[in-house]
Structures are given as structure tokens and as C-alpha cells.
Enzyme design. Structure first.
Site, PDB file in Angstrom:
ATOM      1  N   CYS A  41     -15.084  -1.991   1.452  1.00  0.00           N
ATOM      2  CA  CYS A  41     -14.416  -3.355   1.808  1.00  0.00           C
ATOM      3  C   CYS A  41     -14.594  -4.499   0.634  1.00  0.00           C
ATOM      4  O   CYS A  41     -15.365  -4.294  -0.107  1.00  0.00           O
ATOM      5  CB  CYS A  41     -15.310  -4.366   3.037  1.00  0.00           C
ATOM      6  N   ARG A  59     -10.992  -0.946  -2.496  1.00  0.00           N
ATOM      7  CA  ARG A  59     -12.279  -0.785  -1.630  1.00  0.00           C
ATOM      8  C   ARG A  59     -11.969  -0.388  -0.106  1.00  0.00           C
ATOM      9  O   ARG A  59     -13.152  -0.345   0.490  1.00  0.00           O
ATOM     10  CB  ARG A  59     -12.892  -2.091  -2.026  1.00  0.00           C
ATOM     11  N   TRP A 108     -12.618  -1.179   5.201  1.00  0.00           N
ATOM     12  CA  TRP A 108     -12.802   0.100   5.222  1.00  0.00           C
ATOM     13  C   TRP A 108     -13.710   0.429   6.248  1.00  0.00           C
ATOM     14  O   TRP A 108     -14.999  -0.074   6.247  1.00  0.00           O
ATOM     15  CB  TRP A 108     -13.282   0.682   3.745  1.00  0.00           C
ATOM     16  N   ASN A 116     -19.160  -7.546   3.672  1.00  0.00           N
ATOM     17  CA  ASN A 116     -18.915  -6.437   2.932  1.00  0.00           C
ATOM     18  C   ASN A 116     -20.406  -5.659   3.054  1.00  0.00           C
ATOM     19  O   ASN A 116     -21.284  -6.322   2.542  1.00  0.00           O
ATOM     20  CB  ASN A 116     -18.325  -6.410   1.599  1.00  0.00           C
ATOM     21  N   GLY A 117     -20.595  -4.604   3.759  1.00  0.00           N
ATOM     22  CA  GLY A 117     -21.770  -4.169   3.795  1.00  0.00           C
ATOM     23  C   GLY A 117     -21.869  -3.630   5.275  1.00  0.00           C
ATOM     24  O   GLY A 117     -21.267  -3.383   6.000  1.00  0.00           O
ATOM     25  N   GLU A 174     -14.359  19.712  -9.937  1.00  0.00           N
ATOM     26  CA  GLU A 174     -13.547  18.606  -9.836  1.00  0.00           C
ATOM     27  C   GLU A 174     -11.904  18.803  -9.663  1.00  0.00           C
ATOM     28  O   GLU A 174     -11.210  18.005  -9.032  1.00  0.00           O
ATOM     29  CB  GLU A 174     -13.765  17.849 -11.237  1.00  0.00           C
ATOM     30  N   LYS A 216     -10.110  16.837  -6.449  1.00  0.00           N
ATOM     31  CA  LYS A 216      -9.002  15.941  -6.760  1.00  0.00           C
ATOM     32  C   LYS A 216      -7.685  16.507  -5.884  1.00  0.00           C
ATOM     33  O   LYS A 216      -7.036  15.729  -5.268  1.00  0.00           O
ATOM     34  CB  LYS A 216      -8.272  16.138  -8.328  1.00  0.00           C
ATOM     35  N   GLU A 220      -8.596  15.164  -2.433  1.00  0.00           N
ATOM     36  CA  GLU A 220      -8.440  13.843  -2.069  1.00  0.00           C
ATOM     37  C   GLU A 220      -7.174  13.310  -1.900  1.00  0.00           C
ATOM     38  O   GLU A 220      -6.983  12.490  -1.084  1.00  0.00           O
ATOM     39  CB  GLU A 220      -9.037  13.058  -3.382  1.00  0.00           C
ATOM     40  N   HIS A 254     -18.623  37.392  -4.389  1.00  0.00           N
ATOM     41  CA  HIS A 254     -19.846  37.302  -3.606  1.00  0.00           C
ATOM     42  C   HIS A 254     -19.579  36.740  -2.061  1.00  0.00           C
ATOM     43  O   HIS A 254     -20.308  36.338  -1.442  1.00  0.00           O
ATOM     44  CB  HIS A 254     -21.089  36.832  -4.046  1.00  0.00           C
ATOM     45  N   LYS A 258     -12.376   3.408  -3.220  1.00  0.00           N
ATOM     46  CA  LYS A 258     -12.871   3.616  -4.590  1.00  0.00           C
ATOM     47  C   LYS A 258     -14.245   3.697  -4.726  1.00  0.00           C
ATOM     48  O   LYS A 258     -14.810   4.455  -5.431  1.00  0.00           O
ATOM     49  CB  LYS A 258     -12.100   2.668  -5.309  1.00  0.00           C
TER      50      LYS A 258
END
Ligand code: M6R
Length: 616
Positions: free
Chosen positions: A2, A27, A75, A101-102, A490, A494, A497, A513, A611
């Protein structure tokens, strides 16, 4: 997560808050809202589900704005994505409006107690407890409502709250005051000319002022348009330290690019140059860093390094493990920050802890850093966001200087972390047993890097064409060996996401395997094949995929791979092993980007993500 922004001054608050919220959308972008003090003294709240643009569209009429307001982009954690759950939250008696925010961990217990006292609630969030608690404690005071009494009510309320918060608070009876409080979530005070701001980070403030005060945990700030006062929760006055934000405005502008992610991919030549500028000593074949606070003797005594990070930064840490072990010969462990904090891993006395974070605000990483410091370890950070909480609390560190990274999917911050880890491996290596000749080769390779990245970016059009061909697949495997294994991880992250395609990264040889069972004509593999001693083995993995009708995209710096072996061959420039992972990353970023664009996805704001993850 947030983002919060507050404004008090002589201009209309609405456009300033909307502009700030747009900067903070990275955010969270589930919903957005603001509360503005009107010229008639009332406070009007407007809230909308969806992005800040939806909120802006709802505010088409000229606001009756008196230059005081708070705002929020959400968020969701507690409670679904609905208008009632959108901030700002007003107390039942409409005395207190706040944005948060929290996470309030004991909100259920506080809510039950307030309900028993007759306080009513309208939504499912943990944050509404705060507005009601402060209003309730204010009502319990017999004195008239004043800055002092609101301050006292905030203080009393926060004493019973468990959890994390960055808060901006308005009281409907106080036309010239804005309040803020911080514990565990970032909060920055912007000091302008006859105006003040509060925000989750400096990007929301930068358009109005570059003078900022980074609040610390357990502090409360009271603002009017030309003054502010900071105290601790124990009412001790704090002497503020005003810092100047150094980012240029154009760093955060999209320019001619369609998305921030693409801009940031193309920023990489300059972002990486910024990361090494002034840090290479060509004469001595060594890198140097100003702020590590580690003597050469201390470096010689390091027995082990533990790298702690999350997400993409954790992948950077894994590459760092290979580089530091190879060039500095120091054993390295890499831990997820969220695991490190709780698993109480035994560590050697002379362990150095390195935390990596683009935002410098990821709560898992911050708490891991605090845990390591509590146990007496020296913690250094590799951090992009200057003045962020992790950067301010650690024992030393290296700023990335990548500039603001706005796309939710990390690109330039990742490659600059790789570069800094490579430089750190040279610095530690040369302080221990890396030879002068090897150090010189590595330093030379780093200086060449921006040019090599530019050459790699010239492959964009051909990579775009490949991405178009592959965009309709629903599953991908990413394969790489040694330091290319984290690059495969990575690459898979990407793609997941931003295009929501299922993708998995594996060490190339591990594929046989188990994951080999996934391979079919419907599951392509992207295989990273560096021109080194692993080349033949990697090509065997490619053959195993092809034998099972799997399509293969090879990313390599070898010119000797027959094009018949791969369905697509992407050849990047050759470089020293210490920077090669960076060059291999760039085609992966471009493939993900162009696949997501082909599928019409919201590249910069992918669903469910934010983010900066500031909740545990
Ligand atoms: O700001 P940080 O580097 O601490 O963030 C860590 C992760 O949340 C972050 O890398 C995340 O995985 C990104 N969305 C990756 O693109």
C-alpha cells in the site's frame, strides 16, 4: 504494501495527492481513495476499486479543496477488494480519518473490545480498528479537541496496537493539522515552502519538494503548512535530519517507451555504468566501495557469508554465491529472508551477512537484517532505494544507483545487483587470494559491460519475433547450469509475473531427474548455454528435450552451436564469466516482456503483485 500520501499547504490537495498516488501505484493497485478537507470544513472521502485512474475519473468536478488531505493506494491484505474496504477509513463518529500501510496483528481483539463499547464498524479491514480506536480514545478525554489531545489519543491508541503501520491521520475538528506515525512501515516527511507532505516513499513527494525527513520507527509527527514536530512514542522530542533527494525527475518518466519495464530494460547500460562508476581501480585490478565499514583485516577474517533476500534479489544472491565462492574463495549460503528470520540457522562467529533489496523496504528482508544484527553479525546491504529503512539500519552497504525502478517486474535493479556482487567478489578476492592478473581481467570486463549490453539490446526485434511465436504456450522450462541456474530461475519468474504463464527454472542436468516428464511439443524449454566447460553437457540436455519433441530456444555466447539444434538461437556477445550472467539475463527479460505484450497483459502492474512487499 500500500502507498500513502498526505498534504497540507495552500494549493489544492486533490491533484497533488493523485499525482503522488500514481507514483506509488507500484506498491499496490487494488483500489484507491482520498479524504479532502473541503472549504466548508467538512471532510469528503472518495474511494474507488481499481487503479488510481478510476479514482481520478471519479473526481471530475472542481474540488472544494482547502489544501489538506490524505490518500491511499491499496494492496489488499485483510478484506476483499471492495469500495468499503478501500482507505481512507473514517471512525464511526467521523472525527478521525486515516490511511494505513501495514498490518494490525491484534485487530480482532481490539475490534471485539471496541464493539463491546458500542463502537460500530463498516468494513472488514484491520485498518478501520485504528480510526475507531483513536476516535474512541479521543472521546474518552474530557478536554476540548486540540492538536495536543489528538496527539495524545494517537499515542494511547498505538500503545495497544501490535503490528506494523505507516499512518496519515486527519481530525475533522482540526483544519490546520495533519498527523503521521510510523512503526515497521516506511513514512517520509516532505518539507516544502509553506507546505508539508507525508508519503510512503520519496517518489510521491519529489514533484513538490526534494527536502525530506525519513521518520524512524516509533515516531509521531504533527504537521501544519509551515511547521512540523516529531516525537518518539515516549514523547521525547526528535531533532530532525533533513536529507535532499537526488533522483532526477526524468529518471521516473516513461519517455518514448510503451512500458516502464521496457524503459528499464533499456536503461541497463547506464544503470550498470552508474553502479561501477568510481568503484573500479584499473591500476590495482580491484574494486572499491566507500561504505562497507569493513577493514581489510576484517575481510580476511570472514569465514562465511550469508546472503539474505527475497524474489529476484534472492536470485541475484544465488549468482553471488557462485561468484564469491569462485573468485574470493569464501563459502556462501543464500537464504530466503522470510525463512532466515524464523529458522535460527547456526552461523559461524565470523559470518558476514549481506542483505539485497531493490526497495530497501521489503519487510521480510528488513526483519532478517534486524535478526542478524540482534545476534551481533555485521550486516551490509546492496540496496537501490537511497534512505530506505534497510539502508538506514544496516552496518554498511553499497547503493546500486540504478535510479527508480517502477515496473513491478525487476530488471535493471537485478542486473545491477549482479554487477555489484561481481565487484564484491573482486574486492573480497583481491583482499584474500585473487591474483592481480585475474583482478585486472575482471575489472576490464566490467568496464566493457555497458557496450556489450547495448549490443545485446540490439537483438530486441529478433527476440520480439521469437516471443510472438511462443506466446501461446502455457508451460515453459528454463534451464541453466552453475551461475546460469539462478538466471534460469529469474527468467521463469519474469515470465510468470507478467504473463501468468506457468514456468519453472531448473539446473539443466536436473531436468532428467523429474521435470523431463513435462516435456512435450506443448512445453518449450529455454536453455542457457554459455561457451565454457559446460557447453557440451548443456547441449546434451538440449538433445534430451529435442528427443521428446520439446521446442528449444537457446541463449548462448557461442558461435559454434549448429542452428539445426535449436528452434531459435539467440547469440549474445562474449564476456568474462564475472559479467556473463548479466548478458544472458537480457534476452530473458525481453522474451517475457514481449510475450506479455503479445498476450495483452498489464506489464507494469501485473495482477496480485506489488513492487514493494511491506507485509510479512
Ligand atoms: O525490493 P526487493 O528487492 O526487496 O524486492 C524483493 C522481491 O519482492 C522482488 O524482487 C520481486 O520478486 C519482484 N517482483 C521481482 O520482479
Amino acid at each position: 504494501m500500500c502507498g500513502i500520501v498526505g498534504y497540507i499547504g495552500h494549493d489544492n490537495a486533490t491533484p497533488i495527492l493523485l499525482n503522488g498516488l500514481k507514483r506509488l501505484e507500484y506498491r499496490g493497485y487494488d483500489s484507491a481513495g482520498l479524504a479532502i478537507r473541503q472549504k466548508d470544513g467538512s471532510i469528503k472521502a472518495t474511494r474507488r476499486v481499481g487503479k488510481v485512474a478510476n479514482l481520478a475519473a471519479a473526481l471530475t468536478t472542481e474540488p472544494e479543496d482547502s489544501g489538506l488531505g490524505i490518500s491511499h493506494t491499496r494492496w489488499a491484505t485483510h478484506g476483499g477488494v471492495t469500495e468499503p474496504n478501500t482507505h481512507p477509513h473514517a471512525s464511526w463518529n467521523k472525527k478521525i480519518f486515516l490511511v494505513h500501510n501495514g498490518v494490525i496483528e491484534n485487530y480482532q481483539q481490539l475490534k471485539t473490545s471496541l464493539l463491546a463499547k458500542g463502537v460500530t464498524f463498516e468494513n472488514e479491514t484491520d485498518s478501520e480498528v485504528l480510526s475507531n480506536l483513536i476516535a474512541y480514545n479521543l472521546e474518552q478525554q474530557s478536554e476540548e479537541i486540540s492538536v495536543k489531545s489528538v496527539n495524545k489519543a494517537i499515542r494511547t491508541s498505538l500503545a495497544s496496537v501490535e503490528g506494523t503501520y505507516g499512518l496519515a491521520i486527519l481530525c475533522s475538528d482540526l483544519p490546520d493539522s495533519l498527523f503521521g506515525a510510523r512503526k515497521g512501515s516506511p513514512l517520509i516527511l516532505g518539507v516544502g515552502k509553506n507546505e508539508m507532505m507525508l508519503a510512503s516513499d520519496a517518489s510521491a513527494i519529489r514533484a513538490r519538494t526534494r527536502e525530506v525527513v525519513y521518520l524512524d520507527d516509533n515516531q509521531i509527527v504533527t504537521l501544519n503548512h509551515d511547521n512540523f514536530n516529531i516525537t518518539t512514542f515516549e514523547e521525547t522530542e526528535v531533532v530532525p535530519e533533513i536529507s535532499t533527494i537526488s533522483w532526477k525527475d526524468e529518471d521516473a518518466n516513461l519517455g518514448d517507451f510503451e512500458h516502464y519495464m521496457l524503459k528499464e530494460i533499456h536503461d541497463q547500460p547506464s544503470a550498470l555504468e552508474n553502479a561501477f562508476r568510481g568503484r573500479l581501480d584499473m591500476e590495482e585490478g580491484i574494486s572499491k566501495f566507500g561504505g562497507l565499514n569493513l577493514s581489510r583485516q576484517a575481510i580476511r577474517h570472514i569465514d562465511r557469508i550469508t546472503i539474505v533476500a527475497c524474489g529476484t534479489a534472492w536470485h541475484a544472491g544465488l549468482v553471488g554465491e557462485y561468484l564469491i565462492e569462485k573468485y574470493a574463495r569464501i563459502p556462501v549460503e543464500v537464504e530466503y529472508a522470510s525463512e532466515f528470520r524464523y529458522r535460527n540457522a547456526p552461523m559461524d562467529k565470523n559470518t558476514l551477512v549481506i542483505v539485497i533489496s531493490q526497495s530497501g523496504e521489503t519487510i521480510d528482508t528488513l526483519e532478517a537484517q534486524r535478526e542478524a544484527q540482534r545476534k551481533g553479525y555485521h550486516v551490509i546491504g546492496i540496496i537501490n532505494n537511497v534512505g530506505s529503512t534497510i539502508a538506514r539500519e544496516n552496518d554498511g552497504g553499497i547503493y546500486q544507483h540504478s535510479g527508480p525502478e517502477i515496473g513491478v517486474a525487476s530488471t535493471k535493479a537485478f542486473t545491477s545487483q549482479l554487477l555489484i556482487l561481481s565487484m564484491l567478489s573482486i574486492y573480497f578476492g583481491r583482499t584474500r587470494d585473487l591474483s592481480y592478473a585475474d583482478g585486472c581481467k575482471m575489472v576490464d570486463a566490467i568496464k566493457e559491460l555497458p557496450n556489450l549490453i547495448k549490443q545485446t539490446l540490439e537483438l530486441s526485434d529478433s527476440i520480439k519475433a521469437i516471443a510472438k511465436k511462443f506466446a501461446h504456450y502455457h508451460d515453459f522450462l528454463f534451464l541453466g547450469r552453475l551461475e546460469m541456474f539462478p538466471i534460469a530461475l529469474e527468467g521463469a519468474l519474469k515470465l510468470k509475473e507478467i504473463s501468468y504463464i506457468h514456468a519453472e527454472g531448473y539446473p539443466s542436468a536436473e531436468m532428467k531427474h523429474g521435470p523431463i516428464a513435462l516435456i512435450s511439443e506443448d512445453c518449450p524449454s529455454i536453455v542457457i548455454v554459455p561457451d565454457d566447460e559446460t557447453l557440451k553437457k548443456n547441449l546434451s540436455s538440449v538433445q534430451e528435450v529435442k528427443a521428446r519433441k520439446g521446442k528449444v530456444i537457446i541463449i548462448t555466447d557461442s558461435h559454434d552451436i549448429p542452428s539445426s539444434l535449436a528452434d531459435e538461437l539467440i547469440i549474445v556477445p562474449k564476456a568474462h564469466n564475472c559479467v556473463r550472467p548479466i548478458l544472458m539475463t537480457i534476452p530473458l527479460q525481453l522474451i517475457s516482456y514481449y510475450i506479455a505484450v503479445e498476450l495483452g497483459k498489464d506489464v507494469d502492474k501485473p495482477r496480485n503483485l506489488a513492487k514493494s512487499v511491506t507485509v510479512e
